[in-house]
Motif scaffolding. Structure first.
Motif, mmCIF file in Angstrom:
data_model
loop_
_atom_site.group_PDB
_atom_site.id
_atom_site.type_symbol
_atom_site.label_atom_id
_atom_site.label_comp_id
_atom_site.label_asym_id
_atom_site.label_seq_id
_atom_site.Cartn_x
_atom_site.Cartn_y
_atom_site.Cartn_z
ATOM 1 N N ILE A 24 20.967 19.056 80.760
ATOM 2 C CA ILE A 24 21.303 20.347 81.391
ATOM 3 C C ILE A 24 21.859 21.293 80.329
ATOM 4 O O ILE A 24 21.499 22.483 80.284
ATOM 5 C CB ILE A 24 22.339 20.151 82.523
ATOM 6 C CG1 ILE A 24 21.838 19.105 83.524
ATOM 7 C CG2 ILE A 24 22.640 21.472 83.224
ATOM 8 C CD1 ILE A 24 22.876 18.701 84.563
ATOM 9 N N ILE A 25 22.718 20.735 79.462
ATOM 10 C CA ILE A 25 23.319 21.565 78.403
ATOM 11 C C ILE A 25 22.242 21.995 77.400
ATOM 12 O O ILE A 25 22.163 23.170 77.013
ATOM 13 C CB ILE A 25 24.437 20.765 77.691
ATOM 14 C CG1 ILE A 25 25.586 20.531 78.670
ATOM 15 C CG2 ILE A 25 24.909 21.485 76.427
ATOM 16 C CD1 ILE A 25 26.698 19.665 78.142
ATOM 17 N N ARG A 26 21.406 21.043 77.015
ATOM 18 C CA ARG A 26 20.363 21.345 76.010
ATOM 19 C C ARG A 26 19.449 22.487 76.485
ATOM 20 O O ARG A 26 18.976 23.293 75.704
ATOM 21 C CB ARG A 26 19.536 20.075 75.740
ATOM 22 C CG ARG A 26 18.450 20.281 74.678
ATOM 23 C CD ARG A 26 17.588 19.041 74.508
ATOM 24 N NE ARG A 26 16.489 19.320 73.586
ATOM 25 C CZ ARG A 26 16.521 19.058 72.288
ATOM 26 N NH1 ARG A 26 17.578 18.482 71.760
ATOM 27 N NH2 ARG A 26 15.493 19.362 71.524
ATOM 28 N N HIS A 27 19.202 22.534 77.824
ATOM 29 C CA HIS A 27 18.179 23.461 78.323
ATOM 30 C C HIS A 27 18.737 24.682 79.049
ATOM 31 O O HIS A 27 17.994 25.378 79.735
ATOM 32 C CB HIS A 27 17.208 22.696 79.237
ATOM 33 C CG HIS A 27 16.461 21.640 78.500
ATOM 34 N ND1 HIS A 27 16.334 20.343 78.963
ATOM 35 C CD2 HIS A 27 15.825 21.681 77.299
ATOM 36 C CE1 HIS A 27 15.643 19.632 78.087
ATOM 37 N NE2 HIS A 27 15.323 20.417 77.069
ATOM 38 N N HIS A 28 20.054 24.954 78.884
ATOM 39 C CA HIS A 28 20.615 26.049 79.693
ATOM 40 C C HIS A 28 20.130 27.433 79.238
ATOM 41 O O HIS A 28 20.401 28.427 79.906
ATOM 42 C CB HIS A 28 22.156 25.989 79.752
ATOM 43 C CG HIS A 28 22.876 26.394 78.501
ATOM 44 N ND1 HIS A 28 23.111 25.513 77.464
ATOM 45 C CD2 HIS A 28 23.425 27.580 78.128
ATOM 46 C CE1 HIS A 28 23.788 26.138 76.514
ATOM 47 N NE2 HIS A 28 23.988 27.406 76.889
ATOM 48 N N HIS A 29 19.400 27.495 78.110
ATOM 49 C CA HIS A 29 18.799 28.787 77.719
ATOM 50 C C HIS A 29 17.281 28.782 77.906
ATOM 51 O O HIS A 29 16.601 29.685 77.423
ATOM 52 C CB HIS A 29 19.144 29.115 76.256
ATOM 53 C CG HIS A 29 20.557 29.597 76.096
ATOM 54 N ND1 HIS A 29 20.971 30.831 76.544
ATOM 55 C CD2 HIS A 29 21.657 28.998 75.562
ATOM 56 C CE1 HIS A 29 22.273 30.971 76.279
ATOM 57 N NE2 HIS A 29 22.704 29.864 75.687
ATOM 58 N N GLU A 30 16.743 27.763 78.582
ATOM 59 C CA GLU A 30 15.306 27.754 78.886
ATOM 60 C C GLU A 30 15.046 28.762 80.017
ATOM 61 O O GLU A 30 15.924 29.015 80.856
ATOM 62 C CB GLU A 30 14.850 26.355 79.332
ATOM 63 C CG GLU A 30 15.090 25.250 78.294
ATOM 64 C CD GLU A 30 14.133 25.320 77.123
ATOM 65 O OE1 GLU A 30 13.242 26.198 77.108
ATOM 66 O OE2 GLU A 30 14.284 24.498 76.190
#
Ligand SMILES: [Fe+2]
Length: 385
Positions: free
Chosen positions: A299-305
């Motif tokens: 979730i953290i890794r992709h919060h700017h997707e």
């Protein structure tokens, strides 16, 4: 089956023991079992007395009756270690008595006596679970004594086994309970450890944010927005917990990157944007040694997707960005837009919502935006930023 021995000559190897004879103390002598209580049920009074006298001589406690009614009464009152019963007595045959005895005391062995040494009777006795079958008239008592000893040994063994089984079941139940309690305790320790770890990391992130007037309170507000959206969308408590942890730690990657240029007025250069875009991957790497955050890291890794694939770091598209990540993305964007940033103008909440709405379905999930609107309407003070 204990076979009847024909009376043998006195002085031969198989000497006949008759009631009243002295007890032979041979090397095979089995110590008297003074505590054992034996019930004799025999309507032939001569046979009853012979057996009783013989057993009393060996120190057994013997009770004898001549009918089934008396036998049943006695069995209902006390437990016998052995029952010796005739197969055919008035009111009830010995096999029926065997059934009654088994009901009264399942471990008590029964030796059946019969003056009809037929195979049918023997098979019937075995089927009823009789310990042995002795044919009358009893001329030699030794086989009967051997049969009695074996029956009593078996009963002692069965009682021990029964006791062992009961104790084992209690022991297993106790140990299972202890194990469950230890597991609960361990889980509590593990939960506390997780909470403390998250709290330490979160404190570091908050400390970092507080150094910068533009980002102060960002993680706390993003956490509040995320929880609010998730609750209005009807997510489970487990999902809300995961999302809250992700929101608390989502910018932890900025701890490891020199982002001092963020405070410089004016737009960021391409190189600065490239540097800034590394923070989700750095966060993923920092948190990877903590297995309890395995579900939080993506979730953290992709919060700017973004839904159209224009986000970073992996350029995920549509459903590749899961619901919790989409919520964090909206919460993060809304707070960033409504907070002062050195590199761009501040949005009022209504304007920020309108801007997010303009990008609904392209960058942001419509359902999540609805959740944000519902949350903000439920908390009108948030519009007074
Ligand atoms: Fe971020």
């Amino acid at each position: 089956m204990t076979h009847v021995k024909t009376k043998e000559k006195e002085g031969s190897q198989n000497k006949i023991i008759m009631p009243g004879d002295p007890i032979e103390h041979t090397s095979n002598f089995i110590a008297p079992r003074c505590g054992n209580r034996i019930l004799i049920v025999e309507d032939e009074l001569v046979t009853q007395k012979m057996i009783k006298d013989y057993l009393l001589k060996y120190g057994y406690q013997v009770v004898s009756v001549s009918n089934v009614i008396d036998a049943n009464e006695l069995m209902a009152k006390e437990e016998f270690d052995l029952i010796i019963t005739d197969m055919s007595i008035p009111q009830m045959d010995g096999i029926a008595l065997r059934k009654a005895a088994r009901n009264a005391s399942p471990l008590t062995p029964v030796i059946l006596l019969s003056d009809q040494g037929t195979l049918e009777n023997a098979i019937q006795a075995i089927q009823m679970g009789a310990h042995d079958f002795v044919i009358k008239p009893i001329v030699d008592f030794k086989p009967l004594k051997t049969s009695i000893d074996r029956a009593l040994d078996r009963k002692s063994f069965m009682a021990l086994q029964d006791n062992y089984q009961s104790n084992l079941e209690i022991l297993v139940a106790q140990q299972t309970q202890e194990l469950i309690e230890k597991q609960i305790l361990l889980q509590e320790y593990a939960d506390q450890l997780e909470e403390v770890s998250i709290s330490i990391i979160s404190s570091l992130q908050v400390a970092l944010e507080e150094k910068d007037k533009y980002t102060a309170g960002h993680s706390r507000r993003v956490t509040d927005y995320s929880q609010g959206i998730a609750r209005h969308m009807g997510l489970s408590e487990k999902e809300i917990r995961l999302l809250s942890t992700a929101a608390q730690l989502h910018d932890i990657g900025k701890l490891m990157i020199d982002l001092s240029f963020m405070n410089r007025p004016g737009p960021l250069s391409e190189e600065e944007w490239t540097m800034m875009k590394k923070h989700p991957v750095v966060a993923d790497r920092i948190l990877s040694p903590l297995p309890f955050l395995d579900e939080v890291r993506p979730i953290i890794r992709h919060h700017h997707e973004r839904l159209d694939g224009s986000g970073y770091p992996d350029g995920l598209v549509g459903d590749q960005v899961d619901k919790l990540t989409q919520i964090l993305a909206v919460a993060d964007s809304f707070d960033a837009m409504t907070s002062s940033r050195s590199y761009r103008a501040l949005f009022r909440p209504e304007a920020a919502l309108a801007e997010l709405r303009r990008c609904a379905g392209q960058l942001y999930c419509v359902e999540v935006l609805d959740g944000l609107v519902a949350y903000l309407e439920y908390n009108p003070k948030l519009f007074q930023k």
